[in-house]
Design a protein around this motif. Structure first.
Motif, short mmCIF file in Angstrom:
data_model
loop_
_atom_site.label_atom_id
_atom_site.label_comp_id
_atom_site.label_asym_id
_atom_site.label_seq_id
_atom_site.Cartn_x
_atom_site.Cartn_y
_atom_site.Cartn_z
N THR A 199 45.84 34.07 44.98
CA THR A 199 44.69 34.76 45.53
C THR A 199 44.77 34.77 47.06
O THR A 199 44.52 35.79 47.72
CB THR A 199 43.38 34.06 45.09
N ARG A 218 39.37 43.06 47.70
CA ARG A 218 38.63 43.52 46.50
C ARG A 218 39.53 43.28 45.29
O ARG A 218 40.15 44.20 44.77
CB ARG A 218 38.23 44.98 46.64
N ILE A 219 39.55 42.04 44.85
CA ILE A 219 40.51 41.62 43.83
C ILE A 219 39.90 41.64 42.43
O ILE A 219 38.90 40.98 42.17
CB ILE A 219 41.02 40.19 44.12
N LEU A 220 40.52 42.41 41.56
CA LEU A 220 40.10 42.42 40.17
C LEU A 220 40.80 41.27 39.46
O LEU A 220 42.04 41.24 39.37
CB LEU A 220 40.51 43.75 39.53
N ASN A 235 32.18 38.74 43.14
CA ASN A 235 31.46 39.81 42.48
C ASN A 235 31.80 39.82 40.99
O ASN A 235 32.95 40.04 40.62
CB ASN A 235 31.90 41.14 43.13
N ARG A 259 31.49 41.92 38.82
CA ARG A 259 32.08 43.16 38.34
C ARG A 259 33.59 43.18 38.54
O ARG A 259 34.28 44.01 37.98
CB ARG A 259 31.43 44.35 39.06
N TYR A 260 34.08 42.25 39.34
CA TYR A 260 35.53 42.15 39.54
C TYR A 260 36.17 41.11 38.62
O TYR A 260 37.34 40.77 38.77
CB TYR A 260 35.83 41.81 41.00
N SER A 277 37.90 49.20 33.05
CA SER A 277 37.36 48.44 34.18
C SER A 277 37.77 49.08 35.49
O SER A 277 36.94 49.28 36.39
CB SER A 277 37.88 47.00 34.15
N ILE A 278 39.05 49.42 35.58
CA ILE A 278 39.55 50.02 36.82
C ILE A 278 38.86 51.36 37.07
O ILE A 278 38.33 51.61 38.16
CB ILE A 278 41.08 50.21 36.74
N LEU A 328 35.21 51.08 38.15
CA LEU A 328 35.01 50.66 39.54
C LEU A 328 35.34 51.80 40.51
O LEU A 328 34.68 51.97 41.53
CB LEU A 328 35.88 49.43 39.84
N PRO A 349 39.02 48.42 43.20
CA PRO A 349 39.74 47.23 43.67
C PRO A 349 40.99 47.65 44.43
O PRO A 349 41.51 48.74 44.19
CB PRO A 349 40.10 46.52 42.37
N ILE A 391 44.97 43.40 41.94
CA ILE A 391 44.73 42.85 40.60
C ILE A 391 45.42 41.50 40.51
O ILE A 391 46.57 41.34 40.94
CB ILE A 391 45.26 43.78 39.49
#
Lengths: 345, 345
Positions: B173, B183-185, B214, B216-217, B236-237, B240, B247, B250
Motif C-alpha cells: 500500500t 484512491r486504492i481499491l 473509504n 466504497r473502496y 465495482s470499478i 466508481l 480508483p 488496485i
DNA sequence: TTGTAAGCGTTATCAC
DNA sequence: GTGATAACGCTTACAA
C-alpha cells in the motif's frame, strides 16, 4: 501418545476382544444392546481403529499410490490429481502421492515404497516413455495393478489413459493456417522424443497443405530452467527477424512455454496477434487473464485422473489375474480448443 | 499378488526368521558371510519389507500427514508443499497429503484418518482460524505433534509458521502511495475475517498518512466462483467510475484476485498502470508473463513448508511431553515485494 | 553367531 | 450372543 485400542475397551467394559471387534464392525452376531454400549464407549474415548493392524490382517489397505513427475510443476498435473481425488472420494479409498522428479531411480524407489506400504494399486505417469518397463510389468503381474496415465509407455501391458495430443496439435496448427499464418514457430521441450505426438500433429497439419517444414522454425528449449527457456525463445525469434524470415505465429507445446512466450513478446514489444499470433497447449485458468487472452488447447486433465482411478479400481476388484488382462484398454481423451484474442485477427 | 516375506527367505535359506531380520537390518550380530547370502537372496527376489508390519511393531511409521485446503486451488500451496517435500527428503520421512476442502467436518475426518494410519506428526493449515481447536489441542497432547502453517489458529497451543502478511500489505500500500496513487481499491475475499492481517496492513498504511478509509473502496468478493468474482470486481470499478471517483490503483489480497483484476482491466480497456496501477499478493511465476508484468508481494511459501516440517520433526524427536511444550514457537516469515510494470509510471 | 518366542492391534475361525 | 485363540509380517529380548 498411544491411541486407545480394542483391548482397552474390552478391559474397561468387561467384554472379550472379539466381541468389541464385532460390535465395532456392526456384526449381526452382537446384540443391539451391547453393541450400543460398546460403540458409545468407543466414541466417547475417541477410539480410532489402527489401520496398520487392520490392513496387516486383512491383506489390503484400501489405498492407492499415485506417482507423478512433480505436481508443483504445472496446473495440468494439479488438475489430474484433482480428478483422481474426486474418484477416490467416490470409491472411498485413500491416495498416496509420490513424486519421481523425472528420475528413473526415483521412480523405482517410489514404486518400492508404495508396495512396502501395501497399496492396492498404482497410478503412474512414467518418467519417460520407456522407463522401468520390465519392473513395472512385473509389479503389475505379481503385486498389484498398475494403470498408466498421461505418458503412455508402449512396453507396459496394462490399462492406459491418455490424451489425443496428436489431434489437438493438428487442430491448433490448422487454426493458425486458417487465419493465414503459415510461418509458425513451433516451440517444445528439449527432452521430448521425436515421435512426440504434439510434434507429429504439428507436422501433419503442415503436410496436409504441402507447407514445407522448416527446421529453423522448430525450437527445443529447456523445461527446467525458465531463464534458459526465455533466452532460447527470445533469441530464436530475434534471429529469425534478423534473417527476414520472422514467424507470424507461435505454437507452444506446453503450458509454461506458451504463457512465457506471451510475456517475451510483450517485452520485445511485438504485437500479439497483429505481428505474431500465439496458441498452445495450456491448462491454466490464467489464459483468460493474460493480455491478450490466450488461445489454447486444453487437455481434459481432470477427466483423465478421474477415469484412471476408476479403471484402476476395476482392475483391483477383478480377482483373477487371467481375466484381468482381458480388461486392459488404452483410452485417448480428446482435447478442446479455445480461441481467444491471441489468435483473433 | 503376495510379496515375499522374511519367513519365505528363512525357509528357503534354512535360517531362522530373526536371523533374516537382523541381516536385513545390518545387525552386528550376524556374520558378514550369512548377511551377504541373505541380502543377495532378498535382492534377487525383490524382497520389500512390509511396512505395515514393521510400523505396527515398532510403534511409529516414519510418515507425517499434511492437511491443506485444496492444493489445486493455488500455486501458493503447491510451493508450500514443495518445501515440505524438500524437507521430508532431507529427514527421510514420507508425507501423506490430505485435503479439507475448507470444511470443518472434512478436516476432522482427515485428522482421524491420519491418526488411524499412525502418522508420527501432522502439519495443518486449518480450515478457519478457529476450527476444531479443542480437538486439535487434544491430538497434539495425546497422540502426535501438530504444527500449524499459513493459517494460525490462536486457540491452538503449538508451533506455528506463518507469514507477516500485515507488513507485506502495508508495504504494498505504501508503494502505491509513493507513486502517488491514493484512491486504492482494495479487493479481498468475502470470507476473510475483519482482523485479517492483509486488511489491517492496508488500513494502517493509509492511516499513517491520514488518508481516510473509504468503504466504497473495499470490495469483498467470492473466492470460489471466478465468474462471480469477475462480475464483482468489474462492477465495482465501473460503479466508481460512474460516480466520478474512479480508483487509480488496485490492491488484490490474493493470487487469483490480482491476476484476474489485470484480465478484467484489459477487457475494460483501462490502461495499466497509466489509469490504474495494480499490485497484490501473488506467488505465481506467471506474474512475469502478464502484460503488463505484475508487481506483487510474494510470500516465502517454500520456506514456510520447509520450516514447518523441520519444526515438526523437532517436536516428534523430543520424547517428553513436558519438555516439548517449551519448544513451541510462532514464526512469521517476511514477504518480499517485486515492483514490475503494473506499478511503474 | 544363530534361534526361540512374545507381542504390536486387528480379524476370523471355532467353540461354548 | 459371547469368548478363546491363531494369524497377518515384523522386531527384539533372551536363550542357546
Amino acid at each position: 501418545m498411544a491411541n486407545i485400542t480394542i483391548k482397552d475397551i474390552a478391559k474397561a467394559l468387561n467384554f472379550s476382544v472379539s466381541t468389541i471387534s464385532k460390535a465395532l464392525n456392526n456384526s449381526y452376531e452382537i446384540s443391539a444392546e451391547t453393541r450400543k454400549i460398546i460403540i458409545d464407549y468407543a466414541n466417547q474415548h475417541n477410539y480410532r481403529p489402527n489401520r496398520l493392524a487392520k490392513s496387516l490382517k486383512i491383506g489390503h489397505t484400501n489405498s492407492i499410490g499415485v506417482i507423478v513427475n512433480s505436481f508443483f510443476s504445472s496446473t495440468f498435473l494439479a488438475q489430474v490429481l484433482d480428478g483422481i481425488h474426486k474418484a477416490s472420494n467416490e470409491v472411498g479409498c485413500d491416495i498416496i502421492i509420490m513424486q519421481s522428479y523425472e528420475n528413473v531411480a526415483n521412480e523405482k524407489a517410489c514404486l518400492d515404497s508404495l508396495i512396502s506400504k501395501g497399496v492396492d494399486g498404482i497410478l503412474l505417469s512414467p518418467v519417460s516413455e520407456t522407463s522401468n518397463s520390465d519392473y513395472i510389468n512385473l509389479i503389475n503381474e505379481k503385486h498389484c495393478p498398475v494403470v498408466l496415465f498421461d505418458r503412455l509407455n508402449p512396453e507396459i501391458k496394462t490399462t492406459k489413459i491418455g490424451v489425443n495430443e496428436y489431434k489437438g496439435a493438428l487442430e491448433a496448427t490448422q487454426h493458425l493456417i486458417d487465419i493465414n499464418r503459415k510461418r509458425i514457430l513451433f516451440i517444445t521441450g528439449d527432452k521430448f522424443g521425436d515421435n512426440n505426438q504434439r510434434i507429429q500433429g504439428f507436422k501433419k497439419a503442415l503436410k496436409n497443405l504441402d507447407i514445407p517444414i522448416n527446421p529453423r522454425y522448430m525450437v527445443f528449449c529447456s523445461l527446467e530452467n525458465t531463464d534458459e527457456m526465455d533466452a532460447k525463445i527470445s533469441n530464436s525469434i530475434l534471429g529469425l527477424i534478423e534473417q527476414n524470415i520472422a514467424p507470424n505465429a507461435i505454437f507452444g507445446a506446453t503450458d509454461v512455454i506458451t504463457t512465457r512466450s506471451l510475456g517475451i513478446l510483450a517485452k520485445l514489444k511485438i504485437k500479439v496477434p497483429d505481428e505474431i499470433a500465439v496458441i498452445g497447449f495450456a491448462n491454466t485458468d490464467i489464459a483468460f487473464s493474460l493480455n491478450p487472452s490466450l488461445s489454447a488447447i486444453r487437455q481434459p486433465a481432470k477427466d483423465m485422473g478421474y477415469l484412471a482411478l476408476k479403471k484402476l479400481i476395476e482392475l483391483i476388484e477383478c480377482a483373477s489375474n487371467t481375466k484381468r488382462t482381458s480388461l486392459y484398454e488404452t483410452i485417448l481423451l480428446e482435447t478442446s480448443i479455445n480461441i481467444r484474442k491471441s489468435t483473433t485477427l
